[in-house]
Design a protein around this motif. Structure first.
Motif, mmCIF file in Angstrom:
data_model
loop_
_atom_site.group_PDB
_atom_site.id
_atom_site.type_symbol
_atom_site.label_atom_id
_atom_site.label_comp_id
_atom_site.label_asym_id
_atom_site.label_seq_id
_atom_site.Cartn_x
_atom_site.Cartn_y
_atom_site.Cartn_z
ATOM 1 N N UNK A 152 -7.996 11.603 -2.905
ATOM 2 C CA UNK A 152 -9.148 12.496 -2.885
ATOM 3 C C UNK A 152 -10.436 11.704 -2.675
ATOM 4 N N UNK A 153 -10.533 10.534 -3.290
ATOM 5 C CA UNK A 153 -11.717 9.708 -3.100
ATOM 6 C C UNK A 153 -11.814 9.202 -1.661
ATOM 7 N N UNK A 154 -10.670 8.881 -1.060
ATOM 8 C CA UNK A 154 -10.686 8.496 0.354
ATOM 9 C C UNK A 154 -11.152 9.662 1.225
ATOM 10 N N UNK A 155 -10.668 10.856 0.917
ATOM 11 C CA UNK A 155 -11.100 12.039 1.664
ATOM 12 C C UNK A 155 -12.595 12.303 1.496
ATOM 13 N N UNK A 156 -13.129 11.858 0.351
ATOM 14 C CA UNK A 156 -14.542 12.080 0.068
ATOM 15 C C UNK A 156 -15.428 10.986 0.659
ATOM 16 N N UNK A 157 -14.832 10.036 1.376
ATOM 17 C CA UNK A 157 -15.635 9.043 2.075
ATOM 18 C C UNK A 157 -15.502 7.615 1.616
ATOM 19 N N UNK A 158 -14.735 7.341 0.542
ATOM 20 C CA UNK A 158 -14.546 5.954 0.109
ATOM 21 C C UNK A 158 -13.822 5.165 1.204
ATOM 22 N N UNK A 159 -14.291 3.946 1.458
ATOM 23 C CA UNK A 159 -13.655 3.116 2.487
ATOM 24 C C UNK A 159 -12.264 2.676 2.055
ATOM 25 N N UNK A 160 -12.126 2.299 0.786
ATOM 26 C CA UNK A 160 -10.839 1.879 0.224
ATOM 27 C C UNK A 160 -10.884 2.103 -1.278
ATOM 28 N N UNK A 161 -9.722 2.310 -1.879
ATOM 29 C CA UNK A 161 -9.634 2.572 -3.313
ATOM 30 C C UNK A 161 -8.489 1.742 -3.891
ATOM 31 N N UNK A 162 -8.742 1.140 -5.042
ATOM 32 C CA UNK A 162 -7.725 0.403 -5.792
ATOM 33 C C UNK A 162 -7.068 1.344 -6.793
ATOM 34 N N UNK A 163 -5.737 1.427 -6.763
ATOM 35 C CA UNK A 163 -4.971 2.226 -7.723
ATOM 36 C C UNK A 163 -4.110 1.293 -8.558
#
Length: 259
Positions: A152-163
């Motif tokens: 969801x954060x990627x869909x909201x525009x984040x370039x990359x996300x750490x999980x």
């Protein structure tokens, strides 16, 4: 969630398999390391903090940094999602027992580490990261819900996300509510940026039963974060379709391909 998500970096830690390379090799028949450390030593923290940090924080930070390094990403630039079933269950048991029996003797250090976002807090401080850090607790569905949040954060525009998914031992009455044994951590750096040869995920929520997984799932099935392991088993093998527990009667179905 139909747009593909690219897995830029993968990290793993469990006792006897202290890296993603060791876990992947074990899936393909290699022996576990006899001299592997009993707990991680996260290099992001100063030596004193490294010794004082609870095992859950240590494993979360260890895999978080390893995933960023595998992805070639600066940890300070990434939004993050930290998922665990119920935080540090052993510390929570200690806190409940001490507050019930001798509340004035509560350890300030253990109180500090009892909050669910302790690992996320250590991470943002150690990495010097000012990006959003989210802590998620959803029992057996924690990793799948963390993955949904990251997407969801990627869909909201984040370039990359750490999980990051992690859990340790449970203790006392809480062990009957959330049984957990051993120490386990896994991390992924996710983006929408195409990378040659990188695994790609397409995700869909469906009704159904979660997969049981393979070698890694059987090895660490007692841990509360074991529901994430069918994905790591598949990433270590040939990919395919994986179903992770996402809630009562629901699964997050992941179709794994390669760029």
């Amino acid at each position: 969630m139909n747009a593909p998500v690219v897995i830029e970096g993968i990290a793993y830690w469990s006792r006897g398999l202290p890296s993603w390379a060791a876990a992947r090799d074990h899936v393909h028949g290699a022996a576990m390391a006899d001299d592997a450390p009993a707990r991680p030593s996260p290099q992001l923290l100063p030596a004193n903090e490294r010794r004082r940090a609870p095992e859950t924080v240590a494993v979360a930070l260890d895999v978080a940094l390893a995933a960023c390094q595998a992805a070639g990403r600066d940890p300070a630039t990434l939004a993050s999602v930290f998922a665990s079933a119920h935080g540090d269950l052993a510390i929570t048991d200690y806190m409940c027992a001490t507050l019930a029996g001798d509340p004035r003797s509560v350890s300030p250090t253990r109180f500090h580490n009892s909050v669910h976002n302790a690992a996320a807090g250590y991470w943002t401080i150690g990495a010097g990261c000012m990006r959003a850090a989210t802590a998620i607790s959803a029992a057996q569905a924690s990793f799948a819900q963390g993955l949904i949040e990251a997407m969801a954060q990627l869909d909201d525009g984040a370039e990359a996300v750490l999980l990051v998914g992690y859990d340790g031992e449970s203790a006392g009455p809480l062990a009957a509510v959330t049984p957990s044994g051993g120490l386990l951590g896994g991390a992924l750096v996710l983006s929408r940026t195409s990378r040659a040869g990188a695994p790609r995920l397409r995700a869909q929520l469906r009704d159904g039963q979660a997969d049981r997984g393979g070698t890694l799932s059987r090895l660490t099935q007692a841990n509360a974060m074991a529901p994430m392991l069918p994905l790591f088993d598949a990433l270590a093998g040939a990919g395919g379709v994986v179903r992770l527990a996402a809630g009562a009667g629901r699964v997050l179905e992941l179709d794994i391909g390669h760029g």
